[in-house]
Design a protein around this motif. Structure first.
Motif, PDB file in Angstrom:
ATOM      1  N   MET A 134      28.028 -22.172  89.573  1.00 34.38           N
ATOM      2  CA  MET A 134      26.982 -21.247  89.070  1.00 34.38           C
ATOM      3  C   MET A 134      26.678 -22.062  87.719  1.00 34.38           C
ATOM      4  N   ALA A 135      25.319 -22.329  87.279  1.00 34.83           N
ATOM      5  CA  ALA A 135      25.183 -22.879  86.191  1.00 34.83           C
ATOM      6  C   ALA A 135      25.357 -21.968  84.980  1.00 34.83           C
ATOM      7  N   PHE A 136      25.950 -22.649  83.982  1.00 29.36           N
ATOM      8  CA  PHE A 136      26.313 -21.710  82.319  1.00 29.36           C
ATOM      9  C   PHE A 136      25.672 -21.876  81.393  1.00 29.36           C
ATOM     10  N   LEU A 137      24.919 -23.163  81.338  1.00 26.10           N
ATOM     11  CA  LEU A 137      24.071 -23.838  80.485  1.00 26.10           C
ATOM     12  C   LEU A 137      22.767 -23.260  80.418  1.00 26.10           C
ATOM     13  N   LYS A 138      21.963 -22.765  79.529  1.00 27.17           N
ATOM     14  CA  LYS A 138      20.563 -22.759  79.430  1.00 27.17           C
ATOM     15  C   LYS A 138      20.119 -24.105  78.770  1.00 27.17           C
ATOM     16  N   LEU A 139      19.289 -24.926  79.563  1.00 24.66           N
ATOM     17  CA  LEU A 139      19.013 -26.192  79.416  1.00 24.66           C
ATOM     18  C   LEU A 139      17.514 -26.376  78.803  1.00 24.66           C
ATOM     19  N   MET A 140      17.504 -27.054  77.486  1.00 25.57           N
ATOM     20  CA  MET A 140      16.123 -27.182  76.599  1.00 25.57           C
ATOM     21  C   MET A 140      15.647 -28.585  76.987  1.00 25.57           C
ATOM     22  N   TYR A 141      14.286 -28.837  76.799  1.00 21.30           N
ATOM     23  CA  TYR A 141      13.690 -30.141  76.927  1.00 21.30           C
ATOM     24  C   TYR A 141      12.592 -30.090  75.848  1.00 21.30           C
ATOM     25  N   ILE A 142      12.695 -31.090  74.976  1.00 20.88           N
ATOM     26  CA  ILE A 142      11.693 -31.151  73.750  1.00 20.88           C
ATOM     27  C   ILE A 142      10.277 -31.831  74.454  1.00 20.88           C
ATOM     28  N   THR A 143       9.333 -31.273  74.474  1.00 17.40           N
ATOM     29  CA  THR A 143       7.942 -32.066  74.662  1.00 17.40           C
ATOM     30  C   THR A 143       6.729 -31.512  74.491  1.00 17.40           C
ATOM     31  N   ASN A 144       5.998 -31.921  74.345  1.00 18.93           N
ATOM     32  CA  ASN A 144       4.496 -31.385  73.982  1.00 18.93           C
ATOM     33  C   ASN A 144       3.416 -31.931  74.968  1.00 18.93           C
ATOM     34  N   ARG A 145       4.171 -32.446  76.000  1.00 17.75           N
ATOM     35  CA  ARG A 145       2.891 -33.009  77.191  1.00 17.75           C
ATOM     36  C   ARG A 145       3.167 -31.853  78.345  1.00 17.75           C
ATOM     37  N   ALA A 175      22.280 -26.018  75.662  1.00 19.30           N
ATOM     38  CA  ALA A 175      22.237 -27.491  75.343  1.00 19.30           C
ATOM     39  C   ALA A 175      20.648 -28.087  75.407  1.00 19.30           C
ATOM     40  N   ILE A 176      20.496 -28.852  74.618  1.00 22.29           N
ATOM     41  CA  ILE A 176      19.443 -29.866  74.783  1.00 22.29           C
ATOM     42  C   ILE A 176      19.249 -30.956  75.677  1.00 22.29           C
ATOM     43  N   LEU A 177      18.539 -31.030  76.446  1.00 22.70           N
ATOM     44  CA  LEU A 177      18.515 -32.318  77.281  1.00 22.70           C
ATOM     45  C   LEU A 177      17.859 -33.456  76.394  1.00 22.70           C
ATOM     46  N   SER A 178      18.864 -34.331  75.984  1.00 20.27           N
ATOM     47  CA  SER A 178      18.445 -35.514  75.061  1.00 20.27           C
ATOM     48  C   SER A 178      17.587 -36.709  75.670  1.00 20.27           C
TER      49      SER A 178
END
Length: 277
Positions: free
Chosen positions: A1-12, A211-214
């Motif tokens: 089960m996924a425990f990380l909330k994953l974020m991605y930086i974009t304005n597209r 965590a942020i997806l780099s």
């Protein structure tokens, strides 16, 4: 089960729609510009040129993900900026580069319960005043920003803060207050200067939830077309979820061994960086 909330930086909008479809939890609009160019001069970092108009455009296409907006550090126009971000649909507002509880109190006052609040801990002063800051009501989540924080401490590599126990110390205090927290960014499994699997296992050991997806995970600017971007998100997220599931069954000894491997690898990278100076 996924425990990380994953974020991605974009304005597209096209990239955000694909990330949303593939399961990224939060799309990240970055408005921070005040003071950032001076702090991160000569670093291999990207200063986003996002605009406040991007909030409305991205919000309109999201179906599942939350929209997180990093505003500027507290300055003369902060209240107006925060009002507009909320009016345009931001679900979460992130305050960067604060140094005192007074800045946090102003931020929470300006948000006034209209969106979730996230504090980005990335100055030595914020760490020094962390006990006071954690007693302020209205903090929904926190993120430890390794890029600026390692610069604040005069370090050479952002993951030195993981190796020397700083992340663990800060994270423990945050968790004791019942506030979800995260730190840093992650690449795809098997990729990154410090391979993602070592970092993810440290997230698990330390009770991190974000965590942020780099850029190492997906640098959309270098992709040939949207199909390539979609494939990266689909396959890369599947690899992360599979690894997270595997961590659920690992004994404590696994995490201690991984911690030591990570420390050794970080030490090696730091030596490489210093040898090139």
């Amino acid at each position: 089960m996924a425990f990380l909330k994953l974020m991605y930086i974009t304005n597209r909008t096209d990239v955000a729609a694909l990330a949303d479809e593939c399961g990224v939890d939060r799309i990240f609009i970055d408005l921070e510009i005040v003071g950032k160019e001076d702090r991160q001069a000569n670093m291999d970092t990207v200063i986003s040129r996002h605009s406040i108009d991007d909030i409305s455009k991205i919000k309109a296409i999201l179906k599942n993900a939350e929209l997180l907006v990093r505003v500027n550090p507290i300055y003369s126009a902060s209240e107006r900026e925060i009002d507009e971000c909320i009016n345009r649909g931001a679900d979460i507002l992130m305050l960067p580069y604060f140094k005192s509880g007074d800045e946090v109190r102003k931020f929470i006052k300006f948000v006034n319960g209209r969106a979730k609040t996230c504090l980005l801990v990335e100055t030595a002063e914020a760490v020094e005043h962390l006990d006071d800051i954690l007693n302020i009501s209205g903090i929904d989540m926190m993120h430890i920003g390794l890029n600026d924080l390692h610069l604040s401490y005069g370090m050479d590599f952002m993951f030195e803060l993981l190796a020397d126990g700083t992340v663990e110390k800060i994270g423990k205090k945050i968790r004791e207050k019942g506030i979800p927290y995260g730190f840093g960014g992650i690449a795809r499994i098997g990729k990154g200067m410090l391979p993602a699997e070592h970092v993810i296992a440290e997230h698990y050991r330390l009770g991190s939830e974000m965590a942020i997806l780099s850029r190492s995970f997906c640098n959309a600017a270098n992709c040939v077309n949207v199909k390539e971007i979609k494939d990266i998100f689909r396959d890369g997220l599947a690899e992360i979820y599979k690894y997270e599931d595997a961590l659920e069954t690992k004994p404590d000894a696994f995490f201690e061994e991984n911690r030591q491997i990570a420390v050794n690898e970080i030490d090696r990278i730091v030596e490489q960086i210093r040898s090139k100076k």
